[in-house]
Scaffold this active site. Sequence first.
Site, PDB file in Angstrom:
ATOM      1  N   VAL A  65      53.668  -7.560 -34.904  1.00  0.00           N
ATOM      2  CA  VAL A  65      54.064  -7.058 -35.625  1.00  0.00           C
ATOM      3  C   VAL A  65      53.175  -5.775 -36.196  1.00  0.00           C
ATOM      4  O   VAL A  65      51.819  -5.571 -36.889  1.00  0.00           O
ATOM      5  CB  VAL A  65      55.363  -6.387 -37.020  1.00  0.00           C
ATOM      6  CG1 VAL A  65      56.127  -7.982 -36.728  1.00  0.00           C
ATOM      7  CG2 VAL A  65      54.151  -7.404 -38.052  1.00  0.00           C
ATOM      8  N   LYS A 112      47.241 -14.640 -29.695  1.00  0.00           N
ATOM      9  CA  LYS A 112      47.458 -13.462 -30.558  1.00  0.00           C
ATOM     10  C   LYS A 112      45.616 -12.508 -30.643  1.00  0.00           C
ATOM     11  O   LYS A 112      45.767 -11.271 -30.843  1.00  0.00           O
ATOM     12  CB  LYS A 112      47.322 -14.143 -31.967  1.00  0.00           C
ATOM     13  CG  LYS A 112      47.254 -13.616 -33.448  1.00  0.00           C
ATOM     14  CD  LYS A 112      47.142 -12.210 -33.593  1.00  0.00           C
ATOM     15  CE  LYS A 112      47.390 -11.770 -34.740  1.00  0.00           C
ATOM     16  NZ  LYS A 112      47.717 -10.172 -35.048  1.00  0.00           N
ATOM     17  N   CYS A 120      43.288  -6.205 -38.533  1.00  0.00           N
ATOM     18  CA  CYS A 120      44.299  -6.648 -38.167  1.00  0.00           C
ATOM     19  C   CYS A 120      41.935  -6.764 -36.821  1.00  0.00           C
ATOM     20  O   CYS A 120      41.491  -7.380 -36.657  1.00  0.00           O
ATOM     21  CB  CYS A 120      45.582  -6.394 -36.800  1.00  0.00           C
ATOM     22  SG  CYS A 120      46.423  -6.568 -38.164  1.00  0.00           S
ATOM     23  N   ARG A 178      43.958  -0.431 -45.957  1.00  0.00           N
ATOM     24  CA  ARG A 178      42.893  -1.261 -46.184  1.00  0.00           C
ATOM     25  C   ARG A 178      42.001  -1.197 -44.582  1.00  0.00           C
ATOM     26  O   ARG A 178      42.260  -0.717 -43.328  1.00  0.00           O
ATOM     27  CB  ARG A 178      43.839  -2.563 -45.258  1.00  0.00           C
ATOM     28  CG  ARG A 178      44.617  -2.969 -46.333  1.00  0.00           C
ATOM     29  CD  ARG A 178      45.298  -4.642 -46.156  1.00  0.00           C
ATOM     30  NE  ARG A 178      47.226  -4.336 -45.432  1.00  0.00           N
ATOM     31  CZ  ARG A 178      47.277  -4.479 -44.991  1.00  0.00           C
ATOM     32  NH1 ARG A 178      47.044  -6.252 -44.789  1.00  0.00           N
ATOM     33  NH2 ARG A 178      48.824  -4.515 -44.273  1.00  0.00           N
TER      34      ARG A 178
HETATM   35  N1  SAJ Z   1      43.333   3.723 -32.822  1.00  0.00           N
HETATM   36  C1  SAJ Z   1      42.700   4.393 -32.069  1.00  0.00           C
HETATM   37  N2  SAJ Z   1      43.371   5.058 -30.667  1.00  0.00           N
HETATM   38  C2  SAJ Z   1      44.304   4.121 -30.359  1.00  0.00           C
HETATM   39  C3  SAJ Z   1      44.839   3.407 -31.050  1.00  0.00           C
HETATM   40  C4  SAJ Z   1      44.786   2.849 -32.441  1.00  0.00           C
HETATM   41  O1  SAJ Z   1      41.512   5.018 -32.887  1.00  0.00           O
HETATM   42  O2  SAJ Z   1      44.472   4.848 -29.287  1.00  0.00           O
HETATM   43  C5  SAJ Z   1      43.100   2.998 -34.523  1.00  0.00           C
HETATM   44  C6  SAJ Z   1      43.674   3.127 -35.450  1.00  0.00           C
HETATM   45  O3  SAJ Z   1      44.681   4.692 -35.404  1.00  0.00           O
HETATM   46  C7  SAJ Z   1      43.786   2.090 -36.552  1.00  0.00           C
HETATM   47  C8  SAJ Z   1      43.351   1.392 -35.731  1.00  0.00           C
HETATM   48  O4  SAJ Z   1      42.666   1.633 -34.358  1.00  0.00           O
HETATM   49  O5  SAJ Z   1      42.562   2.803 -37.571  1.00  0.00           O
HETATM   50  C9  SAJ Z   1      44.507   0.483 -35.187  1.00  0.00           C
HETATM   51  O6  SAJ Z   1      45.917   0.357 -35.065  1.00  0.00           O
HETATM   52  P1  SAJ Z   1      46.787   0.164 -34.451  1.00  0.00           P
HETATM   53  O7  SAJ Z   1      48.065   0.829 -34.471  1.00  0.00           O
HETATM   54  O8  SAJ Z   1      46.527   0.034 -33.282  1.00  0.00           O
HETATM   55  O9  SAJ Z   1      46.420  -1.475 -34.229  1.00  0.00           O
HETATM   56  P2  SAJ Z   1      47.110  -2.324 -35.929  1.00  0.00           P
HETATM   57  O10 SAJ Z   1      46.284  -2.608 -36.500  1.00  0.00           O
HETATM   58  O11 SAJ Z   1      47.923  -0.964 -37.060  1.00  0.00           O
HETATM   59  O12 SAJ Z   1      48.260  -3.679 -35.578  1.00  0.00           O
HETATM   60  C10 SAJ Z   1      47.829  -4.076 -34.651  1.00  0.00           C
HETATM   61  C11 SAJ Z   1      48.886  -4.368 -33.324  1.00  0.00           C
HETATM   62  N3  SAJ Z   1      48.113  -5.164 -32.433  1.00  0.00           N
HETATM   63  C12 SAJ Z   1      48.509  -4.705 -30.926  1.00  0.00           C
HETATM   64  O13 SAJ Z   1      48.854  -3.724 -31.069  1.00  0.00           O
HETATM   65  C13 SAJ Z   1      47.698  -5.204 -30.045  1.00  0.00           C
HETATM   66  C14 SAJ Z   1      50.033  -4.789 -33.863  1.00  0.00           C
HETATM   67  O14 SAJ Z   1      50.591  -5.451 -32.935  1.00  0.00           O
HETATM   68  C15 SAJ Z   1      49.245  -6.054 -34.427  1.00  0.00           C
HETATM   69  O15 SAJ Z   1      50.324  -7.113 -35.100  1.00  0.00           O
HETATM   70  C16 SAJ Z   1      48.380  -6.309 -35.834  1.00  0.00           C
HETATM   71  O16 SAJ Z   1      47.764  -5.230 -35.433  1.00  0.00           O
HETATM   72  C17 SAJ Z   1      48.027  -7.536 -35.939  1.00  0.00           C
HETATM   73  O17 SAJ Z   1      48.667  -7.546 -38.052  1.00  0.00           O
HETATM   74  O18 SAJ Z   1      47.540  -8.128 -35.748  1.00  0.00           O
END
Ligand code: SAJ
Length: 447
Positions: free
Chosen positions: A168, A218, A272, A341
Amino acid sequence: MENIIDRILDRQLSIAVVGAGYVGLSMASMFAEAGFEVIAKDISQDVVSAINSCSARTMEPNLKEIISRCVRSGKLKARLNEVDGTHDTDVVLIAVPTPVRRNKSPNLSELQYVLLSLGKNLRKDMIVVVVSSIPPGTMEKEVRPILESRSGLKADEDFSLAYAPERVSPGNTLQEFVNNPRLVGGIGPNSTRVVSALFRTVCKEVIETEAATAEVTKLAENAFRDVNIAFVNQLALICEHNRTDVKTVIELANTHPRVRMLTPGPGVGGPCLTKDSYLLVQGSNLGNGSLMKVARDINDSMPSHIAQLAKKGLMASGKKVRESKVAVLGVSYKRNTADTRSSPSSVLVRRLNRMGTTVGIHDPHVMPEFEGFPVEDLEVALDNADCMIIMVDHDEFMMLDLRRLKTLMNKNPVIVDGRRILNPRMVVELGFLYYGTGCLPNRNDVD
Ligand code: SAJ
């Protein structure tokens, strides 16, 4: 076995969720909402008290309402998790943190503590599910041996044991908990069947696999996303060097039917993506070096790069960096959340402090506990500022009244657009010096 599945379907099993953080508390609430008796266990008295008084320290849409309902109906209770406590429920779901150490090696000590006390209390027909991120092979090499040796019972024969990672996205946890396919990897076929039946009571779709495959999958999902973000972040640096706009490059590249690039930014945060690549490569002998570790380094370097853009802008506008005032907009690790975080902004603020600037910090979703001055009001943060740095694309920042903000800021104001939410041409026309991730229109910069 059939008997256990019937008891799952009849909601006759009690569940303990060990670790009531973002993942554990949401999961506990959803199982309680589905009709199970659930105990959320945590080592923090504050977390336990918050749940028992129908509240939550994690802010997820609808979570508070569900907790309230379930605590009042008696389906959800919270209890302190003593290191050597008893485990008297039928099901134990483990969602404790599995961080990496300073040297990036996995720290599984919390998981090991839980397993040691659980092993001592394990009874026939219990169901044990690990949900936390773990390095490949942990279920077979650590979890299974600890539980079997401490209990004298056999996994998949006497008790069910599976890995069922959460997938999630913080900020959308409950909705994704139900709608995202849930991977269930049993240590054997019996465990897979039982644990799948359990998760089918709360998730729309369950995909059955083996524990070892679920472990790698994962981590691979998050490493894949991290590597793809590192790609566009590095592309942004290349575009800065070549004075092209990375946003346009990506828009054009994405018209190719087989290209789908992500969005560059001021760094990657959250609990994550910042650690899962390290868990994944752990112990693998990668002769040619690790692409995933390089990606981590690239993403980790972005906040410092943003600090350098601010320095460049301040120098180009004739300011002394040490005497300037900088306003940082956004401290959460991603848009529209209060979650700080591993936020890139915390690294940025440290760098700015080291450069000697005065740093005001504003985020409409959260008051940060960073070094620097948290300011509740956007206009106060920008009052007499020399530079504005946009770190998060919160909705509130999408319609900034730049004309008005310019009147508050000092002469020759600089904007560093870490998230690329502004139109560079319009910003320059308004009289700002503009520096964006992957877009440097000012041709007079000194490198
Ligand atoms: N980010 C970018 N550019 C992008 C996408 C994201 O710079 O195009 C940055 C975001 O601003 C943020 C970071 O990456 O700082 C992570 O954000 P995110 O939305 O990619 O992911 P998380 O960490 O909120 O959640 C991720 C998700 N994993 C994937 O999409 C593969 C979520 O589905 C997982 O459940 C979660 O990690 C987890 O708990 O492992």
